[in-house]
Enzyme design. Structure first.
Site, PDB file in Angstrom:
ATOM      1  N   GLU A  32      37.611  35.128  41.436  1.00  0.00           N
ATOM      2  CA  GLU A  32      37.599  34.840  42.877  1.00  0.00           C
ATOM      3  C   GLU A  32      38.818  34.080  43.389  1.00  0.00           C
ATOM      4  OE1 GLU A  32      33.928  33.173  44.249  1.00  0.00           O
ATOM      5  OE2 GLU A  32      32.775  34.936  43.657  1.00  0.00           O
ATOM      6  N   GLU A  59      29.179  39.430  39.337  1.00  0.00           N
ATOM      7  CA  GLU A  59      28.228  38.421  39.838  1.00  0.00           C
ATOM      8  C   GLU A  59      27.451  38.991  41.005  1.00  0.00           C
ATOM      9  OE1 GLU A  59      29.605  34.466  40.938  1.00  0.00           O
ATOM     10  OE2 GLU A  59      31.030  34.490  39.279  1.00  0.00           O
TER      11      GLU A  59
HETATM   12  C1  NOJ Z   1      30.818  32.645  42.850  1.00  0.00           C
HETATM   13  C2  NOJ Z   1      31.409  31.825  41.758  1.00  0.00           C
HETATM   14  O1  NOJ Z   1      32.185  32.605  40.899  1.00  0.00           O
HETATM   15  C3  NOJ Z   1      30.395  30.987  41.015  1.00  0.00           C
HETATM   16  O2  NOJ Z   1      31.110  30.009  40.328  1.00  0.00           O
HETATM   17  C4  NOJ Z   1      29.388  30.426  41.985  1.00  0.00           C
HETATM   18  O3  NOJ Z   1      28.544  29.494  41.401  1.00  0.00           O
HETATM   19  C5  NOJ Z   1      28.596  31.575  42.569  1.00  0.00           C
HETATM   20  N1  NOJ Z   1      29.500  32.460  43.257  1.00  0.00           N
HETATM   21  C6  NOJ Z   1      27.518  31.162  43.557  1.00  0.00           C
HETATM   22  O4  NOJ Z   1      28.088  30.567  44.661  1.00  0.00           O
END
Ligand code: NOJ
Length: 467
Positions: free
Chosen positions: A165, A352
């Site tokens: 990200e 994710e």
């Molecule tokens: C994106 C991130 O990569 C992760 O670290 C985070 O906890 C989750 N989304 C939820 O927000």
């Protein structure tokens, strides 16, 4: 509800080092930007820190055993740069390498494929002190670190992810200020940092190819897709513009080899765009083996000329919301996947996807999170449909394996398939975890028998043995 996934489709779960490991300063670990950011009063809700987190650093064997119990096929985790090279570009720390080696071996012995994220936001503080990602030297720092990881784990690890990200950590680090280095409103630094991150990614991909280690390498981008609020052409154009400024800013250079045109012009006209050469763009677009996408929700936007940047205004959908206020927008997920199908030439992994809920442990000791199962069903039904229609998606990683530190929001938001009682470090497999296991079993059953079946409903499929 019919969920039909192809043969060899991988179901896994994800975590990140700072969010689960703890073990601050242990065995020679250096300080990361997150260690120091959490020490600043007021930065993290309730003053919480990742110093202990889920204590995964000490409990990783138990956690791998839980993964095995859940029949996970793959585990996506990240490596803390500060364990490997404590000050970022100096001596390599053998104890750090040994920790991840043990974790990888434990996973392989359990039949779980490791997917290794090389950078999930925890930059060594020593490098931040030298300008962090805004320093052009960062490309060199990162490439050396990448080489150390490839040499140590290549061969055993078949899937590397260079960055997690980039949009989030550069935007929150330099524009909203809610992440380290905590700077607000500095769009110029954000874009400069992002450019160096993308170049570092490209340089690591090149190095990976040179080393001929086998396996695959890609990057994980967050995509909170902007959907048009209506089919009116002006709304459709507005949504496309919004995507350029947000996730598209990182997606387009990787996938198309150039920054999004409209947004680039706008940034340039406002003196925010760094100098960019053709060579640099070529490096950034170094071909990857796969693209990872993190996706939680979509935004809906309508055209609004009074907004002089994107020309949009938000439109709030009438949908259910998670307990941290994120809309549940599986129809938008479908639209996003359609877009990917039309432009992507490499396989996709959903690295994710998940939901935050205020889970509670019932008086009988179980966690019955049926809303999480509902979320999974909605999103997986969309994914399964898109795959049937031709999308080349090879795997899905639920976020998260277990509850953990949700960055600046601390420990209150819970995303896990496994509940973590932070006071005792006791783990409890949630109802959703049991459902996920049934889904995986069902897929593998389907594979064997060649006939798609329905995913068995939770309670009937389980005893309490996983609790
Ligand atoms: C994106 C991130 O990569 C992760 O670290 C985070 O906890 C989750 N989304 C939820 O927000």
């Amino acid at each position: 509800m019919k969920l039909k996934f192809p043969k060899n489709f991988i179901f896994g779960a994800a975590t990140a080092a700072y969010q689960v490991e703890g073990g601050r300063g242990e065995d020679g670990k250096g300080e990361s930007v997150w260690d120091l950011f959490c020490d600043i009063p007021g930065k993290i809700d309730r003053g919480e820190t990742g110093a202990v987190a889920c204590d995964h650093y000490h409990r990783f064997r138990e956690d791998v055993a839980r993964m095995k119990e859940l029949h996970l096929e793959s585990y996506r985790f990240s490596v803390a740069w500060t364990r490997i090279i404590p000050d970022g570009d100096g001596e390599v720390n053998p104890a750090g390498i040994a920790f991840y080696s043990r974790l990888i071996d434990e996973l392989l012995a359990a039949g779980i494929e490791p997917m290794l994220t090389m950078y999930h936001w925890d930059l060594p503080q020593a490098l931040q002190d030298r300008g962090g990602w805004t320093n052009p030297e960062s490309v060199k720092w990162y490439t050396r670190y990448a080489g150390v990881l490839f040499d140590a784990f290549g061969g055993r690890v078949k899937k590397f992810i260079t960055f997690n990200e980039p949009f989030v950590f550069t935007d929150f680090g330099y524009v909203t200020g809610s992440f380290p280095p905590g700077i607000k409103g500095d769009h110029r630094s954000k874009l400069l940092a992002g450019h160096h991150v993308l170049m570092s990614h490209g340089a690591a991909v090149r190095l990976f190819r040179e080393k001929k280690l086998g396996g695959e390498i890609g990057i994980t981008l967050d995509y909170a897709y902007n959907c048009p609020a209506s089919r009116r052409p002006e709304d459709v154009e507005a949504a496309a513009r919004a995507n350029e400024f947000w996730a598209g800013w990182y997606f387009e250079p990787i996938v198309f080899g150039h920054y999004p045109k409209y947004a680039a012009k706008w940034f340039e006209a406002h003196g925010m765009l760094p100098k960019i050469t053709e060579e640099e763009m070529k490096l950034i677009a170094e071909p990857v083996d796969f693209l990872g996408i993190n996706h939680y929700f979509c935004n809906y936007v309508a055209a609004d000329p009074s907004n002089e940047r994107e020309g949009t205004r938000p439109v709030y959908p009438c949908v259910p919301y998670s307990d941290n206020g994120w809309p549940i927008t599986e129809d938008g997920f479908y639209e996003m996947l359609q877009y990917f199908r039309s432009v992507l030439k490499v396989p996709l992994y959903i690295t994710e996807n998940g939901i935050c809920l205020n889970d509670v442990v019932d008086v009988d000791g179980t966690v019955e999170d049926s809303r999480r199962i509902d979320y999974l069903k909605r999103y997986l039904a969309v994914l399964s449909r898109a795959i049937e229609e031709g999308l080349d998606c090879r795997g899905y990683y639920y976020w998260s394996l277990m509850d953990n530190m949700e960055w600046a929001a601390g420990y209150k938001p819970r995303f896990g398939l496994i509940y973590v009682d932070y006071a005792t470090q006791r783990r409890i497999v949630k109802q959703s975890g049991r459902w996920y296991r049934a889904l995986i079993d069902e897929k593998n059953q389907t594979q064997r028998e060649g006939t798609p079946r329905l995913v068995k409903e939770d309670r009937t499929a389980f005893t309490t043995d996983a609790v």
